[in-house]
Scaffold this motif. Structure first.
Motif, PDB file in Angstrom:
ATOM      1  N   GLU A  16       0.809  -1.211   0.000  1.00  0.00           N
ATOM      2  CA  GLU A  16       0.000   0.000   0.000  1.00  0.00           C
ATOM      3  C   GLU A  16       0.853   1.277   0.000  1.00  0.00           C
ATOM      4  OE1 GLU A  16      -3.215   2.072   2.989  1.00  0.00           O
ATOM      5  OE2 GLU A  16      -3.261  -0.105   2.773  1.00  0.00           O
ATOM      6  N   HIS A  17       2.060   1.225   0.577  1.00  0.00           N
ATOM      7  CA  HIS A  17       2.848   2.432   0.789  1.00  0.00           C
ATOM      8  C   HIS A  17       4.126   2.547  -0.041  1.00  0.00           C
ATOM      9  CE1 HIS A  17       0.324   2.303   4.415  1.00  0.00           C
ATOM     10  NE2 HIS A  17       0.378   3.614   4.309  1.00  0.00           N
ATOM     11  N   TYR A  18       4.522   1.505  -0.713  1.00  0.00           N
ATOM     12  CA  TYR A  18       5.789   1.527  -1.448  1.00  0.00           C
ATOM     13  C   TYR A  18       5.609   0.982  -2.862  1.00  0.00           C
ATOM     14  CZ  TYR A  18       7.895   2.212   3.130  1.00  0.00           C
ATOM     15  OH  TYR A  18       8.217   2.707   4.359  1.00  0.00           O
ATOM     16  N   ALA A  19       6.483   1.437  -3.754  1.00  0.00           N
ATOM     17  CA  ALA A  19       6.553   0.894  -5.116  1.00  0.00           C
ATOM     18  C   ALA A  19       7.867   0.131  -5.230  1.00  0.00           C
ATOM     19  CB  ALA A  19       6.503   2.012  -6.150  1.00  0.00           C
ATOM     20  N   ARG A  20       7.848  -0.929  -5.977  1.00  0.00           N
ATOM     21  CA  ARG A  20       9.053  -1.736  -6.174  1.00  0.00           C
ATOM     22  C   ARG A  20       9.671  -1.371  -7.518  1.00  0.00           C
ATOM     23  NH1 ARG A  20      11.044  -6.120  -3.735  1.00  0.00           N
ATOM     24  NH2 ARG A  20       9.175  -6.331  -2.480  1.00  0.00           N
ATOM     25  N   LEU A  21      10.968  -1.066  -7.486  1.00  0.00           N
ATOM     26  CA  LEU A  21      11.730  -0.789  -8.696  1.00  0.00           C
ATOM     27  C   LEU A  21      12.848  -1.823  -8.783  1.00  0.00           C
ATOM     28  CD1 LEU A  21      12.100   3.089  -8.432  1.00  0.00           C
ATOM     29  CD2 LEU A  21      10.480   1.816  -9.813  1.00  0.00           C
ATOM     30  N   SER A  22      13.183  -2.186  -9.993  1.00  0.00           N
ATOM     31  CA  SER A  22      14.221  -3.181 -10.206  1.00  0.00           C
ATOM     32  C   SER A  22      15.452  -2.514 -10.814  1.00  0.00           C
ATOM     33  CB  SER A  22      13.693  -4.262 -11.150  1.00  0.00           C
ATOM     34  OG  SER A  22      14.670  -5.223 -11.391  1.00  0.00           O
ATOM     35  N   VAL A  23      16.627  -2.919 -10.342  1.00  0.00           N
ATOM     36  CA  VAL A  23      17.882  -2.378 -10.848  1.00  0.00           C
ATOM     37  C   VAL A  23      18.731  -3.538 -11.344  1.00  0.00           C
ATOM     38  CG1 VAL A  23      19.987  -1.123 -10.239  1.00  0.00           C
ATOM     39  CG2 VAL A  23      17.818  -0.489  -9.184  1.00  0.00           C
ATOM     40  N   LEU A  24      19.211  -3.414 -12.569  1.00  0.00           N
ATOM     41  CA  LEU A  24      20.102  -4.430 -13.113  1.00  0.00           C
ATOM     42  C   LEU A  24      21.524  -3.895 -13.087  1.00  0.00           C
ATOM     43  CD1 LEU A  24      18.023  -5.592 -16.201  1.00  0.00           C
ATOM     44  CD2 LEU A  24      18.241  -6.722 -13.998  1.00  0.00           C
ATOM     45  N   ILE A  25      22.429  -4.676 -12.508  1.00  0.00           N
ATOM     46  CA  ILE A  25      23.837  -4.307 -12.464  1.00  0.00           C
ATOM     47  C   ILE A  25      24.648  -5.509 -12.933  1.00  0.00           C
ATOM     48  CG2 ILE A  25      23.599  -2.616 -10.612  1.00  0.00           C
ATOM     49  CD1 ILE A  25      24.664  -4.821  -8.715  1.00  0.00           C
ATOM     50  N   PRO A  26      25.846  -5.264 -13.444  1.00  0.00           N
ATOM     51  CA  PRO A  26      26.689  -6.395 -13.831  1.00  0.00           C
ATOM     52  C   PRO A  26      26.969  -7.281 -12.609  1.00  0.00           C
ATOM     53  CG  PRO A  26      27.556  -4.359 -14.742  1.00  0.00           C
ATOM     54  CD  PRO A  26      26.466  -3.978 -13.785  1.00  0.00           C
ATOM     55  N   TYR A  42      24.480   1.932   5.592  1.00  0.00           N
ATOM     56  CA  TYR A  42      23.084   1.727   5.196  1.00  0.00           C
ATOM     57  C   TYR A  42      22.640   0.332   5.605  1.00  0.00           C
ATOM     58  CZ  TYR A  42      23.499   6.007   2.545  1.00  0.00           C
ATOM     59  OH  TYR A  42      23.680   7.327   2.190  1.00  0.00           O
ATOM     60  N   LYS A  43      21.369   0.207   5.966  1.00  0.00           N
ATOM     61  CA  LYS A  43      20.824  -1.077   6.400  1.00  0.00           C
ATOM     62  C   LYS A  43      20.392  -1.960   5.238  1.00  0.00           C
ATOM     63  CE  LYS A  43      19.213   0.965  10.681  1.00  0.00           C
ATOM     64  NZ  LYS A  43      19.755   0.387  11.831  1.00  0.00           N
ATOM     65  N   SER A  44      20.257  -1.357   4.049  1.00  0.00           N
ATOM     66  CA  SER A  44      19.830  -2.121   2.871  1.00  0.00           C
ATOM     67  C   SER A  44      20.232  -1.381   1.601  1.00  0.00           C
ATOM     68  CB  SER A  44      18.311  -2.302   2.878  1.00  0.00           C
ATOM     69  OG  SER A  44      17.675  -1.047   2.647  1.00  0.00           O
ATOM     70  N   PHE A  45      20.218  -2.102   0.493  1.00  0.00           N
ATOM     71  CA  PHE A  45      20.470  -1.460  -0.792  1.00  0.00           C
ATOM     72  C   PHE A  45      19.379  -0.438  -1.088  1.00  0.00           C
ATOM     73  CE2 PHE A  45      19.873  -1.123  -5.374  1.00  0.00           C
ATOM     74  CZ  PHE A  45      21.111  -0.608  -5.730  1.00  0.00           C
ATOM     75  N   SER A  46      18.141  -0.752  -0.705  1.00  0.00           N
ATOM     76  CA  SER A  46      17.040   0.191  -0.933  1.00  0.00           C
ATOM     77  C   SER A  46      17.293   1.514  -0.223  1.00  0.00           C
ATOM     78  CB  SER A  46      15.712  -0.408  -0.465  1.00  0.00           C
ATOM     79  OG  SER A  46      15.303  -1.429  -1.320  1.00  0.00           O
ATOM     80  N   ALA A  47      17.764   1.454   1.011  1.00  0.00           N
ATOM     81  CA  ALA A  47      18.057   2.685   1.745  1.00  0.00           C
ATOM     82  C   ALA A  47      19.143   3.483   1.049  1.00  0.00           C
ATOM     83  CB  ALA A  47      18.465   2.360   3.180  1.00  0.00           C
ATOM     84  N   TYR A  48      20.163   2.791   0.574  1.00  0.00           N
ATOM     85  CA  TYR A  48      21.263   3.444  -0.145  1.00  0.00           C
ATOM     86  C   TYR A  48      20.749   4.084  -1.443  1.00  0.00           C
ATOM     87  CZ  TYR A  48      25.654   3.786  -2.809  1.00  0.00           C
ATOM     88  OH  TYR A  48      26.699   4.219  -3.573  1.00  0.00           O
ATOM     89  N   ALA A  49      20.006   3.333  -2.231  1.00  0.00           N
ATOM     90  CA  ALA A  49      19.473   3.843  -3.492  1.00  0.00           C
ATOM     91  C   ALA A  49      18.526   5.021  -3.249  1.00  0.00           C
ATOM     92  CB  ALA A  49      18.757   2.732  -4.258  1.00  0.00           C
ATOM     93  N   ASN A  50      17.665   4.925  -2.250  1.00  0.00           N
ATOM     94  CA  ASN A  50      16.749   6.019  -1.930  1.00  0.00           C
ATOM     95  C   ASN A  50      17.506   7.296  -1.580  1.00  0.00           C
ATOM     96  OD1 ASN A  50      14.172   4.900  -2.299  1.00  0.00           O
ATOM     97  ND2 ASN A  50      14.279   3.856  -0.340  1.00  0.00           N
TER      98      ASN A  50
END
Length: 74
Positions: A16-26, A42-50
């Motif tokens: 309800e509160h978040y959208a999922r985005l996908s990131v492709l890296i080598p 950072y506690k997660s990659f999502s936190a870092y990316a945000n």
């Protein structure tokens, strides 16, 4: 009365509160990227990316967007 299902509650809340985005890296870069965001605290990659997205958008004079409340615990 049924038992409270914590996992279902969290999944429903996130849907309800978040959208999922996908990131492709080598694949050969994955380990270095993971070590880096962990080293930075950072506690997660999502936190870092945000945080990177928030900084970039707030520093872009042409974006006309200011983002304050991205969850850094993500």
């Amino acid at each position: 009365m049924g038992d409270f299902n914590s996992t279902k509650y969290k999944n429903d809340y996130n849907k309800e509160h978040y959208a999922r985005l996908s990131v492709l890296i080598p694949i050969e870069d994955k380990s270095d990227i993971e070590k880096y965001w962990k080293k930075k605290g950072y506690k997660s990659f999502s936190a870092y990316a945000n945080e990177l997205i928030r900084r970039d958008m707030n520093n872009d004079k042409d974006a006309n967007i200011h983002i304050e409340n991205i969850n850094q615990n993500g």
